[in-house]
Every structure is written in C-alpha cells, then in structure tokens.
Design an enzyme around this catalytic site. Structure first.
Site, PDB file in Angstrom:
ATOM      1  CE  LYS A  55      -3.907  -2.197   2.054  1.00  0.00           C
ATOM      2  NZ  LYS A  55      -3.999  -3.203   3.391  1.00  0.00           N
ATOM      3  CD  GLN A  99      -3.033  -4.703   6.667  1.00  0.00           C
ATOM      4  OE1 GLN A  99      -2.691  -3.667   6.085  1.00  0.00           O
ATOM      5  NE2 GLN A  99      -3.731  -5.551   6.331  1.00  0.00           N
ATOM      6  CG  ASP A 122      -9.638  -0.215   4.708  1.00  0.00           C
ATOM      7  OD1 ASP A 122      -9.414  -0.633   3.559  1.00  0.00           O
ATOM      8  OD2 ASP A 122      -9.273  -1.178   5.242  1.00  0.00           O
TER       9      ASP A 122
END
Length: 282
Positions: A55, A99, A122
């Site tokens: 990413k 994450q 996200d």
C-alpha cells in the site's frame, strides 16, 4: 475454460483508476495539498507487513504521502486508540488505515471505531458501515467497493440479478451485500452455518466469494453464465473459488491474483485522494 468466459482483469481496472487519480493528485499539490495516508501496523505479522508495504509503494507511485506507524505487538488497546486519535487531529493526514488483524488482546472494533469518519478511507468504522447500508457512505469498505467497480468497468448488470455472497465479515461480506442490494440486486448471504450451500450458490447470477478458504467454491455449484467475483486470497496465490472449474461455467470471472486485489488498493488510494479534496471544501 470456455472460450467465451470473460476474464475480469483487475489490473486493467486499477490502472484506469490510477490514471485518473494521478491527475487529481497533481491538481491537489498545485493547491498546496499532498494527500496523505497513515498506515498503522501493530506487531510483526509478516503478511500484514507485506500488505502495508504494498500500500505504501502504491501511494508513492502516485505521489501520495505514505506515513507508516509501527507499534509493538504488546501495544494495548488504549495505546493504539491514543495513536489513532493523534492522527485524527493531524490536519496533514487525510486517511487512516489500521491493518487487520491486530494482536488478539486488542479490542479491534474499539480501535476501528476510534478512526474519525472523515478519515475512515478503508470503510471499517461502525458509522461507515451504517452509512454504506443506507447507500451514502463517502468511503465504503475498499474490497466491496472494488467488486462493484469491476462490475461497472465491464458494464456487468447488477439490477434485477440474484447475487449470492458467501461470507459475512463486517468489512467484506456484509458491506458488499448492502452495496449490491442498494443497486437493486436480490441478495442471499451465506456463511459457515448455511445448509445446502451448493444449491444456494447455484441460484446466483452473481457469486461473490469472501469465505477465506482456498478453492472452496466448486465449479458444479456455478449457474451457467453466472458472474463470479473472487475476493479471497490464500497461500499459494489461490482464491476462494476453484478457478478452472468455475471458469468453465461462468460468463465472467476474476482471477487470483490480478483480480479484486489490485482494485482494492486503487480504491484505498481513491478514497484518500477524495478525503484530501474534501479538506479544500471545508
């Protein structure tokens, strides 16, 4: 594989999206704003570290700033939330990605929900999920949004179709079900307790595999002509569907790798750029 089966090339979709994003990034920089995505990695899980690195590299290629926050595996929920709140208050940070998964002793849901909604690029917060269900989320979960983006890129119809989603996670199965429903599909959600799974999958005009088990979806389950979207990624570079067998019956199918994955990352970048654009309007 049928010669008529359309391979849904995620790299092509991703590249098309990135070309458009590169223009927006340059426009933002000309106005003194550099889009910035902060990624938080807790612990030393090698797969998670790889995802974060991928990413970060994708950000750099587009001129997006990638800020990496690495925390020890012993980090507490309270310490993680404190780090997130610091990023919430930093006006130079436009998107925050925590994450998944975090170490087991951390309350992951509390940590996700500490992310400010305007930086939840996200799509992991409870509020973001609710907005997605109602059809007006600025930043829906990235993998579900990627699945819809692939279907739109290839002009595959959703309205009126029966979509069968295998998986019910709060950042994949459930939100993609809501997005398909909001696009006027009839949606059936299956999971580990579903009886006669193969019979239900066989009814699907659209099949979304999000179960996290390699080659779990069998070819004989697939309705001839169905569209198969494989959101799984397992060891050995295989997805959740038995690709060769399913491709024999499907009209269109995503490969693994180079299917949903590249579009997921591009969607994360898109959301980060959009979040940066919104700061100019506030």
């Amino acid at each position: 594989m049928s010669t008529e089966t359309l391979i849904l090339d995620g790299k092509a979709v991703s590249d098309d999206l990135k070309v458009k994003l590169a223009v927006k990034v340059e426009q933002l920089k000309a106005k003194g704003v550099t889009p910035c995505l902060a990624t938080i990695l807790v612990g030393d899980d090698p797969a998670s570290a790889t995802y974060v690195r991928m990413k970060g590299n994708a950000c750099q290629r587009l001129g997006i700033e990638s800020r990496k926050i690495e925390l020890k595996a012993s980090t507490t929920t309270e310490e993680l939330i404190a780090a997130i709140r610091q990023l919430n208050e930093d006006s130079a940070v436009h998107g925050i990605l925590l994450q998944h998964p975090v170490p087991h002793h951390i309350d992951e849901r509390a940590a996700f929900d500490a992310i400010a909604i305007e930086k939840d690029v996200d799509g992991v917060t409870t509020l973001g999920f609710s907005q997605n269900a109602f059809g007006f989320a600025d930043y829906p979960s990235c993998t579900p949004a990627a699945i819809i983006a692939i279907m739109d890129y290839y002009k595959l119809p959703i309205e009126g179709k029966h979509a069968v989603v295998i998986g019910r996670s709060p950042i994949l199965g459930k939100p993609v079900s809501m997005m398909l429903l909001n696009r006027n599909a009839t949606v059936t959600i299956c999971h580990s307790k579903t009886n006669n799974l193969g019979d239900i999958v066989a009814q699907g005009d659209i099949v979304v595999a999000a179960v996290g088990k390699p080659k779990f979806i069998q070819g004989e389950w697939i309705k001839p002509g169905a569209v198969v979207l494989d959101a799984g990624y397992n060891k050995g570079n295989v997805g959740d569907v038995d690709y060769e067998a399913c491709a024999e019956r499907a009209s269109a199918i995503t490969p693994v790798p180079a299917g949903v994955g590249p579009v997921t990352i591009a969607t994360l970048l898109k959301h980060t750029v959009e979040a940066a654009e919104r700061t100019l309007k506030s």
